[in-house]
Design a protein around this motif. Structure first.
Motif, PDB file in Angstrom:
ATOM      1  N   ARG A   4       0.868  -1.716   0.215  1.00 19.73           N
ATOM      2  CA  ARG A   4       0.031  -0.080  -0.294  1.00 19.73           C
ATOM      3  C   ARG A   4       0.757   1.227  -0.282  1.00 19.73           C
ATOM      4  O   ARG A   4       0.592   2.016  -0.511  1.00 19.73           O
ATOM      5  N   LEU A   8       0.968   4.095  -2.951  1.00 11.66           N
ATOM      6  CA  LEU A   8       0.508   5.770  -2.413  1.00 11.66           C
ATOM      7  C   LEU A   8       1.738   6.565  -3.000  1.00 11.66           C
ATOM      8  O   LEU A   8       1.809   7.916  -3.450  1.00 11.66           O
ATOM      9  N   LEU A  48       0.111  12.341   0.558  1.00 10.12           N
ATOM     10  CA  LEU A  48      -0.097  10.763   0.086  1.00 10.12           C
ATOM     11  C   LEU A  48       1.416  10.082   1.049  1.00 10.12           C
ATOM     12  O   LEU A  48       1.406   9.107   1.334  1.00 10.12           O
ATOM     13  N   ALA A  52       1.632   6.939   3.171  1.00  8.79           N
ATOM     14  CA  ALA A  52       2.189   5.900   2.743  1.00  8.79           C
ATOM     15  C   ALA A  52       3.973   5.199   3.725  1.00  8.79           C
ATOM     16  O   ALA A  52       3.966   4.353   4.161  1.00  8.79           O
TER      17      ALA A  52
END
Length: 82
Positions: A4, A8, A48, A52
């Motif tokens: 993930r 990101l 983002l 992250a």
């Protein structure tokens, strides 16, 4: 979580690369000046990258309680899935 985070970070990089085009398109759509849209859109990659970094630190562990009267557990719930 690490995958993930990679998604990101890649999205943040893509947004950074296309910020000029996106600012112009958003300016035409909303009628706001390009300079203002560029400044606002420049914040998106920062967010983002922040999330992250949080995703990379997620390990699903919680510190144990010192009180035996309480139960501490991790509940895994998918986010962003309808």
């Amino acid at each position: 979580p690490r995958q993930r985070a990679r998604v990101l970070l890649k999205t943040a990089q893509l947004l950074t690369d296309e910020i000029g085009w996106l600012a112009e398109a958003e300016s035409r759509q909303t009628g706001r000046c390009v300079r203002e849209m560029r400044a606002q859109l420049a914040r998106l990659p920062e967010w983002l990258e922040h999330f992250a970094a949080l995703a990379q630190g997620m390990e699903g562990q919680v510190p144990p309680f010192s009180d035996a009267k309480h139960l501490n557990y991790v509940r895994r719930v998918p986010l962003g899935v309808c």
